[in-house]
Design an enzyme around this catalytic site. Structure first.
Site, PDB file in Angstrom:
ATOM      1  N   THR A  64      16.687 -36.885   0.418  1.00  0.00           N
ATOM      2  CA  THR A  64      16.713 -35.969  -0.726  1.00  0.00           C
ATOM      3  C   THR A  64      18.041 -36.064  -1.481  1.00  0.00           C
ATOM      4  OG1 THR A  64      17.377 -34.322   0.898  1.00  0.00           O
ATOM      5  CG2 THR A  64      15.100 -34.214   0.122  1.00  0.00           C
ATOM      6  N   GLY A 156      21.720 -44.165  12.656  1.00  0.00           N
ATOM      7  CA  GLY A 156      21.379 -43.054  11.762  1.00  0.00           C
ATOM      8  C   GLY A 156      22.325 -41.879  11.894  1.00  0.00           C
ATOM      9  N   SER A 159      27.834 -43.932  10.986  1.00  0.00           N
ATOM     10  CA  SER A 159      29.090 -44.540  11.420  1.00  0.00           C
ATOM     11  C   SER A 159      29.869 -45.095  10.225  1.00  0.00           C
ATOM     12  CB  SER A 159      28.822 -45.653  12.434  1.00  0.00           C
ATOM     13  OG  SER A 159      27.967 -46.628  11.877  1.00  0.00           O
ATOM     14  N   ASP A 204      26.423 -38.311   3.588  1.00  0.00           N
ATOM     15  CA  ASP A 204      27.184 -38.737   4.766  1.00  0.00           C
ATOM     16  C   ASP A 204      28.701 -38.607   4.583  1.00  0.00           C
ATOM     17  OD1 ASP A 204      24.635 -39.232   5.549  1.00  0.00           O
ATOM     18  OD2 ASP A 204      24.800 -41.405   5.542  1.00  0.00           O
TER      19      ASP A 204
HETATM   20  C1  GLA Z   1      21.438 -42.586   4.804  1.00  0.00           C
HETATM   21  C2  GLA Z   1      22.194 -42.428   3.492  1.00  0.00           C
HETATM   22  C3  GLA Z   1      22.216 -40.966   3.048  1.00  0.00           C
HETATM   23  C4  GLA Z   1      20.819 -40.377   3.026  1.00  0.00           C
HETATM   24  C5  GLA Z   1      20.101 -40.665   4.347  1.00  0.00           C
HETATM   25  C6  GLA Z   1      18.660 -40.231   4.307  1.00  0.00           C
HETATM   26  O1  GLA Z   1      22.129 -41.948   5.824  1.00  0.00           O
HETATM   27  O2  GLA Z   1      23.514 -42.893   3.632  1.00  0.00           O
HETATM   28  O3  GLA Z   1      22.829 -40.860   1.790  1.00  0.00           O
HETATM   29  O4  GLA Z   1      20.109 -40.862   1.928  1.00  0.00           O
HETATM   30  O5  GLA Z   1      20.144 -42.027   4.679  1.00  0.00           O
HETATM   31  O6  GLA Z   1      18.563 -38.855   4.198  1.00  0.00           O
END
Ligand code: GLA
Length: 422
Positions: A64, A156, A159, A204
């Site tokens: 999102t 996921g 890192s 992130d």
């Molecule tokens: C990765 C991307 C984030 C986000 C997620 C999915 O971690 O770096 O920006 O889009 O996938 O929610």
């Protein structure tokens, strides 16, 4: 010094010294901070500054962020540490304890490294950050840095953002750049988008830079406003447990960028179908409007848009539920999020589906879903503390039997965002 991820879990839940009856597995965490400092001393001399950038777990709100929507991540007690010293020239020398490799380049001429045998491509995160700082006119000079981390790569848990944010935090402090955390997160995102080549969103780096201990952060990815929501895990008798499927992916070569393009295509269709030029992102379409025209969209595009639009709703409802102390509702929304990521956004894999469904059937599990980009990596589970041991035993054994591989489980703390240690 702000938080370094010191545990707030009940003693029985701490991973170190796991006794036989303690419901948490995984080896005790080594300290990346001590490892980075030691490597810096060994290779270059005493560090002038040490920083850490945490990884993250996203509780709800997946795919999102780059649709200007809502996310709800927490920074976790897995981090990348950087120990750094200034140089008087334009040279950069790096050593990574994590990859047992070195790299060197000069600030007056350097490129992105292309993958190949023995090529230290992890250095692209440092190179990218430096490139973005130089292009933005920040007065950065040469440096020496040692890096160490315990955020599993390709799992996921972000890192790469942890790494970029730790490096930026170090350069910010070393060269007194006075970059505030929000701007620092935006610079890290730019490095990833423009240099590393992944069209990732803001979530992130944002949570790695701005996380708050014992809180998750509701982030409005359009306005970049945040609300820190207390998790009160100990008081509520629940834990955030991460299950690592053992399947790794690389975002650069995953379908991440393709998903982003599909969302942009959906926006173009919806703008035309709804006759509204003000639609800039899927954030601008509500479920009622979407349902009115959904059948006119190509199948794949409809499914992608349906995920994003419904996921935004789930985040908002989920945060309300959590604030009211209604964890059961929050958990149900997590389960629905997984289903939507699997069926509509098509970013899950059989191993993540298996982990999520095993968990969802286990008593005491309030909710389970894949977390992060997908295509591999981890699930996040909200589990009653008293059910953790049974959860571990049943899910790990069934996963081994049915997937033919081992998953790992650990309980994580929500910690503060990036900080300077010394
Ligand atoms: C990765 C991307 C984030 C986000 C997620 C999915 O971690 O770096 O920006 O889009 O996938 O929610």
């Amino acid at each position: 010094m702000s938080g370094t991820g010191a545990s707030t879990r009940p003693a029985a839940l701490r991973p170190a010294h796991c006794g036989k009856d303690e419901p948490v597995i995984d080896a005790p965490l080594s300290s990346p901070i001590a490892a980075a400092q030691e490597a810096c001393r060994r290779e270059f001399g005493p560090p002038e500054i040490t920083t850490r950038g945490p990884g993250r777990v996203n509780l709800i709100g997946e795919h999102t962020d780059y649709n200007d929507g809502f996310v709800f991540p927490a920074a976790i007690d897995r981090e990348v540490a950087v120990a750094m010293r200034r140089r008087d020239d334009l040279k950069v020398q790096l050593t990574s304890e994590t990859f047992t490799q070195t790299d060197r380049f000069s600030l007056d001429a350097f490129e992105r490294l292309s993958p190949g045998p023995g090529v230290p491509t992890w250095s692209n995160y440092v190179r990218g950050v430096v490139r973005i700082l130089l292009d933005a006119g920040y007065p950065v000079k040469g440096f020496e840095a040692a890096i160490s981390g315990n955020v599993p790569e390709g799992a996921g848990l972000s890192s790469s953002a942890a790494f970029e944010v730790a490096v930026l935090t170090a350069l910010n402090a070393l060269y007194e750049l006075n970059i505030p955390p929000k701007e620092l997160a935006l610079l890290a995102q730019r490095a990833e988008n423009q240099f590393v080549g992944v069209a990732c969103g803001i979530m992130d780096p944002f949570i790695s830079a701005m996380g708050q201990r014992d809180h998750a952060l509701l982030i409005d990815c359009r306005s970049l406003e945040t609300r820190a929501v207390p998790l009160r895990l100990a008081e509520r008798g629940v834990a955030i447990a991460i299950l690592d499927s053992g399947v790794r992916r690389g975002l650069v070569d995953s379908k991440f960028n393709a998903r982003r393009e599909e969302c942009e295509t959906a926006v173009r269709h919806l703008r035309r179908l709804l006759g509204r030029d003000s639609i800039r992102a899927l954030r601008d379409v509500n479920p009622i409007e979407f349902n009115a025209v959904a059948r006119e969209l190509p199948d794949d595009i409809r499914a992608r848009a349906r995920h994003v639009i419904s996921e935004n709703e789930r985040v908002v409802r989920g945060v309300d539920a959590l604030e009211e102390g209604n964890l059961a509702v929050f958990g149900k929304l997590m389960n629905q999020s997984h289903q939507s990521l699997k069926d509509d956004f098509n970013v899950s894999i059989p191993q993540l589906d298996l982990l999520a469904s095993l968990a969802q059937k286990t008593p005491g599990v309030l909710g389970a879903r894949m977390t992060g980009a997908g295509f591999g990596g981890c699930t996040v589970n909200l589990v009653e503390v008293k059910a953790l041991a049974a959860f571990r035993d049943t899910v790990l054994a069934s996963y081994r039997e049915r997937a033919g591989m081992d998953a790992k489980l650990w309980v994580c703390d929500a910690v503060d965002g990036a900080s300077v240690i010394s």
